[in-house]
Design an enzyme around this catalytic site. Structure first.
Site, PDB file in Angstrom:
ATOM      1  N   ASP A   1      12.427  46.534  34.085  1.00 15.72           N
ATOM      2  CA  ASP A   1      13.102  45.512  34.884  1.00 15.72           C
ATOM      3  C   ASP A   1      12.032  44.532  35.360  1.00 15.72           C
ATOM      4  O   ASP A   1      10.861  44.699  35.041  1.00 15.72           O
ATOM      5  CB  ASP A   1      13.833  46.195  36.056  1.00 15.72           C
ATOM      6  CG  ASP A   1      15.027  45.391  36.551  1.00 15.72           C
ATOM      7  OD1 ASP A   1      14.905  44.169  36.715  1.00 15.72           O
ATOM      8  OD2 ASP A   1      16.085  46.000  36.784  1.00 15.72           O
TER       9      ASP A   1
ATOM     10  N   ASP B   1      22.938  47.956  38.858  1.00 18.65           N
ATOM     11  CA  ASP B   1      21.868  47.250  38.137  1.00 18.65           C
ATOM     12  C   ASP B   1      20.832  48.278  37.725  1.00 18.65           C
ATOM     13  O   ASP B   1      19.906  48.597  38.465  1.00 18.65           O
ATOM     14  CB  ASP B   1      21.260  46.165  39.015  1.00 18.65           C
ATOM     15  CG  ASP B   1      20.414  45.203  38.192  1.00 18.65           C
ATOM     16  OD1 ASP B   1      20.349  45.352  36.948  1.00 18.65           O
ATOM     17  OD2 ASP B   1      19.824  44.280  38.789  1.00 18.65           O
ATOM     18  N   ALA B   2      21.039  48.824  36.534  1.00 22.17           N
ATOM     19  CA  ALA B   2      20.303  50.012  36.097  1.00 22.17           C
ATOM     20  C   ALA B   2      19.505  49.773  34.825  1.00 22.17           C
ATOM     21  O   ALA B   2      18.615  50.547  34.495  1.00 22.17           O
ATOM     22  CB  ALA B   2      21.284  51.163  35.869  1.00 22.17           C
ATOM     23  N   LYS B   3      19.836  48.705  34.067  1.00 16.10           N
ATOM     24  CA  LYS B   3      19.118  48.357  32.825  1.00 16.10           C
ATOM     25  C   LYS B   3      18.979  49.573  31.897  1.00 16.10           C
ATOM     26  O   LYS B   3      17.910  49.806  31.340  1.00 16.10           O
ATOM     27  CB  LYS B   3      17.737  47.775  33.148  1.00 16.10           C
ATOM     28  CG  LYS B   3      17.703  46.679  34.225  1.00 16.10           C
ATOM     29  CD  LYS B   3      18.179  45.345  33.741  1.00 16.10           C
ATOM     30  CE  LYS B   3      17.710  44.169  34.583  1.00 16.10           C
ATOM     31  NZ  LYS B   3      18.111  44.180  36.008  1.00 16.10           N
ATOM     32  N   ARG B   4      20.063  50.344  31.741  1.00 11.75           N
ATOM     33  CA  ARG B   4      20.012  51.521  30.905  1.00 11.75           C
ATOM     34  C   ARG B   4      20.215  51.156  29.425  1.00 11.75           C
ATOM     35  O   ARG B   4      20.516  50.013  29.092  1.00 11.75           O
ATOM     36  CB  ARG B   4      21.060  52.549  31.344  1.00 11.75           C
ATOM     37  CG  ARG B   4      20.882  53.060  32.772  1.00 11.75           C
ATOM     38  CD  ARG B   4      19.569  53.796  32.976  1.00 11.75           C
ATOM     39  NE  ARG B   4      19.576  54.583  34.218  1.00 11.75           N
ATOM     40  CZ  ARG B   4      19.025  54.209  35.364  1.00 11.75           C
ATOM     41  NH1 ARG B   4      18.406  53.058  35.481  1.00 11.75           N
ATOM     42  NH2 ARG B   4      19.069  55.011  36.415  1.00 11.75           N
TER      43      ARG B   4
END
Lengths: 270, 270
Positions: free
Chosen positions: A96, B91-94
């Site tokens: 991120d 909001d984890a951007k997995r």
């Protein structure tokens, strides 16, 4: 853990096996469900059964996160149970903007924050340098950056041509300006042996974490022939083929047998 | 939440403001540290103060994860406290291979697994289709896919030329074959207005989640002029400028003022 300690362990155990702890509550033997923490009860026996043959353990964070706070407790207990000489990988695929990646780094590397003290974490490269470098700021901790993954979707973007060469080559070339072989590894799927020679040319000294042997169909012989270097340079992961070798009370014994078979094959390549 | 419900809320509140709950224990007012759960105590007051002006809340998972199991408890309480009419974003951007992405989807979308019941989750595209589609299998749940991010590192890979056009355009074009505007949004940084017109051409109907207004320097006027469509089509996120408008006992009052200022500017663009 530093580069030499990792290599020494590979040389001592004659193994570059990483056991992936993708522990699925729906797949573990039924008799473990009566335990207060079935996931940890399973992992503990898997670790006991395989530690002689494995140099690394890789909990897949999704399998713990899916159980909420209790899953993080299982993860903590599992990590604490892994023998000290083994390299530990948080397979989390994080990444991120800088200040947020800094928090993810604290999560996995700073026990005073979350309780966890992994040696390494897997990171996705899409957001670029400032999403990766916060993970590189810890002594003797490692980033394992996605380069060319084992899944079918790897063809969607990782193989797209940029200046005549696939995107993943640009990821490798840029990333090695951020960190040396002492703290940066790359994920390269075992199903991608056609590309592995080229990857070894670009990053001759970096360790490669190779998933996809076993359930996903990659060849250990091919990966080892192309990928090994003078310091080992490989961590080959197997998850499902070891964890779920049996769904009965003999699961740990069967897991040990699977791990030993892989280790013995590895010994012949080292 | 479905597309029409989201649009109705935008029309009713005359706002497309998303409040980013990047709640940093080191930045919250000192008087909250005596609370049993300072992070939730802070979030609760921020939500009370801003819910009139915001249509969405976006907890940044790193800030919770960094506190281990206790952080996940704070996240759970925060999510439960957000009013039902507001859209919620993990909001984890997995993003991982299919079976693992399936577990991450359960984590954020299936309350019977982790306890969490978000409307959406941010996902990184690097691993391609099978890393994204498991998140698209839930009714009235959304994927918010990284396209062009707000950070400096976005130039490292997202802007690389593939067949004469930047990589992020290929991500957009491929992704819209996986999901329609009813369940797929894209992250586009507010600092990237030079590219926003082109993005609106490629995805005229999809919602865009736009971080980077405020602390990161993006212009709300520019983003709104280019990005709004007939159904709103934007969620503009502000985090630090609202959360940390004051570090005193008036923090919630000051956060409300910041949110109201943004909402009132948004009302003039709708």
């Amino acid at each position: 853990m530093n580069y030499n300690e990792l290599y020494q362990q590979i040389a001592t155990k004659k193994s570059y096996l990483c056991v992936g702890l993708d522990t699925d509550i729906r797949k573990i033997p039924a008799h473990l469900h009566k335990e207060s923490d079935p996931i940890f009860a399973f992992n503990r026996q898997i670790i006991d059964a395989t530690a002689e043959y494995a140099v690394a353990y890789k909990p897949n964070i999704a399998f713990y996160e899916a159980h909420g706070p209790q899953g993080w407790e299982s993860l903590q207990k599992t990590l604490d149970y892994i023998p000290n000489e083994c390299f530990t990988i948080a397979d989390a695929k994080r990444g991120d903007i800088g200040n947020t990646s800094g928090l993810y780094a604290r999560t996995f590397f700073d026990p005073s924050a979350s309780g966890l003290n992994f040696d390494s974490v897997t990171v996705a490269p899409y957001m670029g340098e400032d999403s990766v470098t916060p993970f590189l700021a810890y002594d003797n901790k490692w980033v394992i950056l996605l380069a060319l993954t084992s899944n079918i979707g790897s063809h969607d973007f990782q193989m797209l041509p940029v200046d005549g060469r696939p995107l993943f080559e640009h990821v490798l070339e840029k990333a090695i300006t951020w960190g040396g072989p002492d703290r940066l590894m790359f994920v390269v799927g075992a199903t991608q042996t056609a590309q592995l020679s080229r990857i070894r040319e670009l990053v001759p000294d970096h360790f490669l974490l190779v998933p996809g042997v076993g359930a996903q169909g990659g060849s250990l012989a091919e990966v080892s022939r192309i990928g090994l270097n003078s310091h080992g340079g490989l961590l080959v992961n197997a998850s499902r083929s070891i964890l779920y070798a049996s769904d009965g009370t003999d699961f740990a014994q069967r897991a040990a047998a699977e791990a030993r078979t892989l280790q013995q094959e590895m010994a012949t390549y080292l």
